[in-house]
Design an enzyme around this catalytic site. Structure first.
Site, PDB file in Angstrom:
ATOM      1  N   HIS A 135       0.799  -1.229   0.000  1.00 56.16           N
ATOM      2  CA  HIS A 135       0.000   0.000   0.000  1.00 56.16           C
ATOM      3  C   HIS A 135       0.837   1.287   0.000  1.00 56.16           C
ATOM      4  O   HIS A 135       1.888   1.367   0.621  1.00 56.16           O
ATOM      5  CB  HIS A 135      -0.928   0.012   1.216  1.00 56.16           C
ATOM      6  CG  HIS A 135      -0.185   0.027   2.515  1.00 56.16           C
ATOM      7  ND1 HIS A 135       0.221   1.181   3.125  1.00 56.16           N
ATOM      8  CD2 HIS A 135       0.265  -0.980   3.292  1.00 56.16           C
ATOM      9  CE1 HIS A 135       0.867   0.904   4.237  1.00 56.16           C
ATOM     10  NE2 HIS A 135       0.916  -0.414   4.360  1.00 56.16           N
ATOM     11  N   HIS A 144      12.532  -0.350 -12.513  1.00 56.18           N
ATOM     12  CA  HIS A 144      12.352  -1.776 -12.799  1.00 56.18           C
ATOM     13  C   HIS A 144      12.344  -2.547 -11.485  1.00 56.18           C
ATOM     14  O   HIS A 144      13.340  -2.556 -10.756  1.00 56.18           O
ATOM     15  CB  HIS A 144      13.485  -2.284 -13.704  1.00 56.18           C
ATOM     16  CG  HIS A 144      13.363  -3.738 -14.054  1.00 56.18           C
ATOM     17  ND1 HIS A 144      14.242  -4.372 -14.883  1.00 56.18           N
ATOM     18  CD2 HIS A 144      12.462  -4.701 -13.693  1.00 56.18           C
ATOM     19  CE1 HIS A 144      13.887  -5.654 -15.013  1.00 56.18           C
ATOM     20  NE2 HIS A 144      12.808  -5.877 -14.291  1.00 56.18           N
TER      21      HIS A 144
HETATM   22  C1  LIG Z   1      23.883  -5.843  -8.799  1.00 56.23           C
HETATM   23  C2  LIG Z   1      24.342  -6.598 -10.033  1.00 56.23           C
HETATM   24  C3  LIG Z   1      23.561  -6.072 -11.242  1.00 56.23           C
HETATM   25  C4  LIG Z   1      25.857  -6.451 -10.235  1.00 56.23           C
HETATM   26  O1  LIG Z   1      26.193  -5.152 -10.375  1.00 56.23           O
HETATM   27  P1  LIG Z   1      27.700  -4.788 -10.696  1.00 56.23           P
HETATM   28  O2  LIG Z   1      27.736  -3.290 -10.832  1.00 56.23           O
HETATM   29  O3  LIG Z   1      28.215  -5.583 -11.836  1.00 56.23           O
HETATM   30  O4  LIG Z   1      28.393  -5.221  -9.339  1.00 56.23           O
HETATM   31  P2  LIG Z   1      29.873  -5.721  -9.110  1.00 56.23           P
HETATM   32  O5  LIG Z   1      30.032  -7.067  -9.709  1.00 56.23           O
HETATM   33  O6  LIG Z   1      30.813  -4.618  -9.524  1.00 56.23           O
HETATM   34  O7  LIG Z   1      29.922  -5.888  -7.528  1.00 56.23           O
HETATM   35  C5  LIG Z   1      30.251  -4.846  -6.630  1.00 56.23           C
HETATM   36  C6  LIG Z   1      30.276  -5.473  -5.251  1.00 56.23           C
HETATM   37  O8  LIG Z   1      28.945  -5.852  -4.879  1.00 56.23           O
HETATM   38  C7  LIG Z   1      28.909  -7.266  -4.582  1.00 56.23           C
HETATM   39  N1  LIG Z   1      27.659  -7.799  -5.068  1.00 56.23           N
HETATM   40  C8  LIG Z   1      27.190  -7.756  -6.331  1.00 56.23           C
HETATM   41  N2  LIG Z   1      25.972  -8.326  -6.392  1.00 56.23           N
HETATM   42  C9  LIG Z   1      25.685  -8.747  -5.142  1.00 56.23           C
HETATM   43  C10 LIG Z   1      24.575  -9.400  -4.572  1.00 56.23           C
HETATM   44  N3  LIG Z   1      23.520  -9.736  -5.312  1.00 56.23           N
HETATM   45  N4  LIG Z   1      24.585  -9.646  -3.251  1.00 56.23           N
HETATM   46  C11 LIG Z   1      25.656  -9.323  -2.493  1.00 56.23           C
HETATM   47  N5  LIG Z   1      26.746  -8.684  -2.983  1.00 56.23           N
HETATM   48  C12 LIG Z   1      26.754  -8.409  -4.282  1.00 56.23           C
HETATM   49  C13 LIG Z   1      30.120  -7.844  -5.297  1.00 56.23           C
HETATM   50  O9  LIG Z   1      30.514  -9.049  -4.700  1.00 56.23           O
HETATM   51  C14 LIG Z   1      31.130  -6.746  -5.117  1.00 56.23           C
HETATM   52  O10 LIG Z   1      31.581  -6.779  -3.789  1.00 56.23           O
HETATM   53  P3  LIG Z   1      33.106  -6.396  -3.398  1.00 56.23           P
HETATM   54  O11 LIG Z   1      33.308  -4.963  -3.876  1.00 56.23           O
HETATM   55  O12 LIG Z   1      33.120  -6.547  -1.936  1.00 56.23           O
HETATM   56  O13 LIG Z   1      33.941  -7.367  -4.160  1.00 56.23           O
HETATM   57  C15 LIG Z   1      24.174  -8.113  -9.911  1.00 56.23           C
HETATM   58  O14 LIG Z   1      24.955  -8.591  -8.849  1.00 56.23           O
HETATM   59  C16 LIG Z   1      22.740  -8.517  -9.653  1.00 56.23           C
HETATM   60  O15 LIG Z   1      22.212  -8.463  -8.560  1.00 56.23           O
HETATM   61  N6  LIG Z   1      22.106  -8.999 -10.738  1.00 56.23           N
HETATM   62  C17 LIG Z   1      20.745  -9.391 -10.731  1.00 56.23           C
HETATM   63  C18 LIG Z   1      20.124  -8.938 -12.032  1.00 56.23           C
HETATM   64  C19 LIG Z   1      18.637  -9.153 -12.063  1.00 56.23           C
HETATM   65  O16 LIG Z   1      17.905  -8.930 -11.108  1.00 56.23           O
HETATM   66  N7  LIG Z   1      18.168  -9.583 -13.213  1.00 56.23           N
HETATM   67  C20 LIG Z   1      16.781  -9.818 -13.428  1.00 56.23           C
HETATM   68  C21 LIG Z   1      16.309  -9.018 -14.601  1.00 56.23           C
HETATM   69  S1  LIG Z   1      14.658  -9.399 -14.969  1.00 56.23           S
END
Ligand SMILES: CC(C)(COP(=O)(O)OP(=O)(O)OC[C@H]1O[C@@H](n2cnc3c(N)ncnc32)[C@H](O)[C@@H]1OP(=O)(O)O)[C@@H](O)C(=O)NCCC(=O)NCCS
Length: 214
Positions: A135, A144
């Site tokens: 809510h 997104h």
């Molecule tokens: C957030 C995300 C987009 C990555 O972003 P990014 O800018 O490439 O992030 P990086 O790989 O540079 O990571 C930066 C830091 O965050 C951490 N991190 C990235 N994703 C994380 C997660 N999901 N949970 C915890 N830590 C995470 C990395 O380990 C890194 O940590 P460090 O600096 O201590 O080594 C990706 O992790 C994610 O969550 N993807 C999901 C995409 C999604 O939802 N898709 C569905 C579409 S419908």
């Protein structure tokens, strides 16, 4: 006759096209996509590239942008509107949406989403599969909400923000613009603009480039 062009024939575009078919509002649905090799996707013709909407705008009176980039999606919606095209909201029939919500043009709501009372969702948002918005939530344009995300009540989310798979945001939290909430995060505190947060509880992991929204 009502005819719809969908800009983007990738994975997201295919999901969006199936929603449009289920809505039974359009006599014809086609794709535009910059992949010149595509001719047909799931039985729907690909008739040209993104910018060809200008050529087809007299035949197709509706257009929908089905691309994942939040900023680009909003820019394309603006361009389509300038050409006089109608931009629908596309809502899967298997959703639960309060009558007291506002969902603005160019937003897609996927199967299994639950949107509770007095929620306002801006333009060009994606409310993805099996997510919930409780809510009084407010989502600005180009947000997104990925599959399996849950927002508690009265959560506010700024422009262009991407809330990734399976994350949870507790009630009353305010999340800034151009934020990425990483998959699986639990956000317990307000988040400023232009950062990526991750973990439980979510902490800032890095600063992001500022998007020039003009
Ligand atoms: C957030 C995300 C987009 C990555 O972003 P990014 O800018 O490439 O992030 P990086 O790989 O540079 O990571 C930066 C830091 O965050 C951490 N991190 C990235 N994703 C994380 C997660 N999901 N949970 C915890 N830590 C995470 C990395 O380990 C890194 O940590 P460090 O600096 O201590 O080594 C990706 O992790 C994610 O969550 N993807 C999901 C995409 C999604 O939802 N898709 C569905 C579409 S419908």
């Amino acid at each position: 006759m009502s005819r719809l062009m969908i800009l983007g024939a990738g994975g997201h575009g295919k999901v969006v096209a199936e929603i449009a078919k289920l809505m039974e509002k359009w006599d014809e649905i086609v794709f535009l996509d910059d992949n010149e090799k595509l001719r047909e996707v799931n039985g729907i013709k690909v008739i040209g590239q993104f910018n060809d909407y200008r050529i087809y705008k007299d035949r197709y009176n509706y257009a929908f942008v089905a691309i994942g980039d939040n900023e680009l999606r909003l820019k394309l919606i603006e361009n389509l509107k300038k050409e006089g095209l109608l931009i629908p909201a596309l809502i899967h029939p298997f959703t639960s949406i309060s009558d007291n919500c506002q969902i603005h043009e160019g937003t897609a709501v996927m199967a299994g989403a639950v949107i509770n009372t007095n929620v306002i969702i801006g333009r060009g948002c994606i409310i993805n599969t099996s997510s919930s918005i409780d809510h009084d939530g407010v989502l600005e344009d180009g947000v997104h909400i990925s599959p399996g995300v849950h927002l508690g009540g009265t959560v506010k989310i700024g422009k262009h923000t991407w809330v990734c798979l399976g994350s949870n945001i507790i009630n009353n939290v305010i999340i800034g613009s151009n934020v990425i909430v990483a998959a699986g995060a639990v956000v317990t505190e307000n988040v400023p603009d232009n950062v990526m947060v991750a973990g439980i509880p979510a902490k800032i992991k890095k600063r992001l480039g500022v998007i020039d929204s003009d």
